[in-house]
Enzyme design. Structure first.
Site, short mmCIF file in Angstrom:
data_model
loop_
_atom_site.label_atom_id
_atom_site.label_comp_id
_atom_site.label_asym_id
_atom_site.label_seq_id
_atom_site.Cartn_x
_atom_site.Cartn_y
_atom_site.Cartn_z
NE ARG A 1 -4.02 -2.28 0.51
CZ ARG A 1 -3.74 -3.39 0.30
NH1 ARG A 1 -2.95 -3.79 -0.40
NH2 ARG A 1 -4.83 -4.09 0.68
CB SER B 1 -8.66 -0.96 4.14
OG SER B 1 -9.00 -2.00 3.72
CD GLU C 1 -5.26 0.80 2.92
OE1 GLU C 1 -5.11 -0.34 3.19
OE2 GLU C 1 -6.12 1.46 1.98
P1 NAP Z 1 -10.21 -11.15 4.70
O1 NAP Z 1 -10.19 -11.83 3.65
O2 NAP Z 1 -11.04 -10.97 6.10
O3 NAP Z 1 -8.52 -11.24 5.43
C1 NAP Z 1 -8.02 -10.52 6.58
C2 NAP Z 1 -6.84 -9.72 6.15
O4 NAP Z 1 -5.94 -10.82 6.09
C3 NAP Z 1 -6.83 -9.32 4.59
O5 NAP Z 1 -6.52 -7.89 4.81
C4 NAP Z 1 -5.41 -9.95 4.33
O6 NAP Z 1 -4.51 -9.29 3.85
C5 NAP Z 1 -5.03 -11.25 5.19
N1 NAP Z 1 -5.33 -12.23 4.42
C6 NAP Z 1 -6.19 -12.88 4.20
N2 NAP Z 1 -6.05 -14.09 3.74
C7 NAP Z 1 -4.85 -14.00 3.29
C8 NAP Z 1 -3.83 -15.05 2.45
N3 NAP Z 1 -4.27 -16.09 2.00
N4 NAP Z 1 -2.56 -14.59 2.26
C9 NAP Z 1 -2.20 -13.54 2.66
N5 NAP Z 1 -2.93 -12.50 3.47
C10 NAP Z 1 -4.25 -13.00 3.93
O7 NAP Z 1 -10.04 -9.54 4.35
P2 NAP Z 1 -11.03 -8.51 3.88
O8 NAP Z 1 -11.01 -7.38 4.57
O9 NAP Z 1 -12.44 -9.17 3.40
O10 NAP Z 1 -10.44 -8.01 2.40
C11 NAP Z 1 -10.14 -8.81 1.41
C12 NAP Z 1 -9.17 -8.29 0.16
O11 NAP Z 1 -9.84 -7.26 -0.11
C13 NAP Z 1 -7.81 -7.96 1.08
O12 NAP Z 1 -6.76 -8.31 0.24
C14 NAP Z 1 -8.05 -6.59 1.15
O13 NAP Z 1 -6.74 -5.94 1.48
C15 NAP Z 1 -8.83 -6.13 0.19
N6 NAP Z 1 -9.62 -4.73 0.56
C16 NAP Z 1 -8.93 -3.58 0.43
C17 NAP Z 1 -9.54 -2.41 0.85
C18 NAP Z 1 -9.04 -1.05 0.49
O14 NAP Z 1 -9.56 -0.05 0.76
N7 NAP Z 1 -7.61 -1.12 0.28
C19 NAP Z 1 -10.99 -2.47 1.37
C20 NAP Z 1 -11.44 -3.78 1.54
C21 NAP Z 1 -10.82 -5.15 1.00
P3 NAP Z 1 -4.31 -8.11 2.74
O15 NAP Z 1 -5.01 -6.86 2.96
O16 NAP Z 1 -2.73 -7.92 2.71
O17 NAP Z 1 -4.56 -8.66 1.37
#
Ligand code: NAP
Length: 341
Positions: free
Chosen positions: A152, A233, A332
């Site tokens: 990020r 996020s 962020e």
């Molecule tokens: P999630 O699947 O509930 O998982 C929680 C966190 O654990 C995630 O943020 C993810 O990190 C990490 N994670 C889960 N599985 C993983 C794996 N197999 N390997 C490595 N890291 C893992 O997360 P969520 O909040 O529903 O979001 C799903 C994805 O959408 C994530 O990648 C998240 O970053 C992305 N997202 C981004 C935003 C934004 O505004 N930037 C908003 C919502 C969701 P990472 O974040 O590093 O992937």
């Protein structure tokens, strides 16, 4: 001029003047008049927290246009909508961006924080980008390596390169991606939510299936900024040493943690949402702002919230997570004006 319609958190703040940038010629003319003068760059306002009046002209990036070459080289102007680019490229038969479907914001904002979701980051597909340099009044090219991408993060967030929030040196004008023909590669479905969602299919998921699954999951979990103001996020997932994670796991055996890709420093990533939820913030409300009831990483404006209320809630969460886990949560979004200290 009220900035409320120009940021997805829907926060009110007075701005001196709004200037829509629609062409490079316009930017060139404007550039010389803005040398050493305050100016603020905004795309779709999906990653900013405006909390006080802004005494500078706001340049809104409305540069448009996208092209696709036969070899999968996509060039998109910075003012294009990110999600529309993802779906458009898939419809043309080229994939790679599917895991990044439905991320709010513009194409130009995407490299600034190296957007990422479900195991794919923008840097995986980006070839290079063009940016307007307000110090030389010309367009320059940055290769992927030049952009200094991290989790990020990019050089466009680095103050010593980009300057302050109200006198930035570069404005991204277009981005080029190297995409792959659909059917020539297997999409990344390593994240559990995604593989679970796709397991009912009786054939291997196509990139379009993956995009659809990502859209379904995101729509179920995350509030639509058009209905409830938010920036996705609010905090980055903190990276801590494996030793600290091991110590914390003694107290919290259910602590989720994920190894970092190039793990030379023996560190791991902890989901910020888990830490915030453990501190009891999921669903809390302070005045007209709060933490979303379905996702603890999303701070929301229920309608009449202010930037100051959001800042205050974010600081309350940070203090609570530090007190309980000894981990600092880094926001962020960009704060406008920048927060001191
Ligand atoms: P999630 O699947 O509930 O998982 C929680 C966190 O654990 C995630 O943020 C993810 O990190 C990490 N994670 C889960 N599985 C993983 C794996 N197999 N390997 C490595 N890291 C893992 O997360 P969520 O909040 O529903 O979001 C799903 C994805 O959408 C994530 O990648 C998240 O970053 C992305 N997202 C981004 C935003 C934004 O505004 N930037 C908003 C919502 C969701 P990472 O974040 O590093 O992937």
């Amino acid at each position: 001029m009220n900035l409320k319609p120009f940021n997805t958190l829907g926060l009110p703040a007075r701005a001196q003047e709004l200037i829509e940038i629609k062409s490079l010629e316009q930017l060139k003319k404007l550039s010389s008049t803005l040398t050493n003068k305050p100016r603020v760059i905004l795309g779709e306002g999906s990653n900013v927290v405006v909390h006080s009046p802004i005494d500078a002209p706001i340049l809104i990036n409305r540069l448009k246009g996208k092209t696709l070459a036969a070899d999968g080289l996509v060039t998109a102007a910075a003012g294009e909508n990110w999600h529309e680019l993802v779906i458009w490229s898939l419809n043309q038969g080229f994939g790679g961006l599917e895991n990044l479907a439905l991320i709010p914001g513009s194409v130009g904002a995407a490299p600034v924080q190296n957007i990422g979701a479900y195991g794919v980051e923008l840097k995986d597909l980006l070839i290079d980008l063009s940016a307007w340099d307000f110090s030389t009044h010309s367009e320059v090219t940055f290769t992927r390596e030049d952009c200094g991408f991290g989790y990020r993060d990019s050089i466009f967030k680095n103050q010593s390169i980009q300057g302050s929030w109200d006198c930035p040196r570069y404005m991204i004008t277009s981005v080029r991606f190297g995409l792959k023909p659909v059917g020539t590669y297997e999409p990344n479905i390593s994240y559990r939510d995604l593989s679970e969602k796709l397991k009912t299919l009786d054939q291997k998921p196509t990139p379009m299936d993956v995009a659809q699954a990502v859209m379904d999951i995101r729509s179920q979990k995350l509030p639509n900024p058009k209905q409830i103001g938010n920036v996705g996020s609010f905090f980055k997932n903190p990276v801590i040493s494996s030793v600290q994670a091991k110590n914390l796991a003694v107290l919290y055996p259910d602590l989720p943690h994920y190894p970092i890709e190039s793990n030379q420093d023996d560190t791991c990533k902890i989901p910020a949402a888990w830490l915030i939820e453990k501190c009891g913030f999921k669903g809390v409300r302070r005045g007209d702002v709060g933490v979303h009831e379905k996702h603890a990483l999303v701070l929301v404006n229920y309608g009449d919230g202010t930037g100051r209320e959001i800042v205050s809630l974010a600081q309350e969460i940070q203090a609570s997570v530090v007190a309980r886990f000894g981990i600092f949560l880094e926001p962020e979004p960009v704060f406008m004006p920048a927060l001191s200290g």
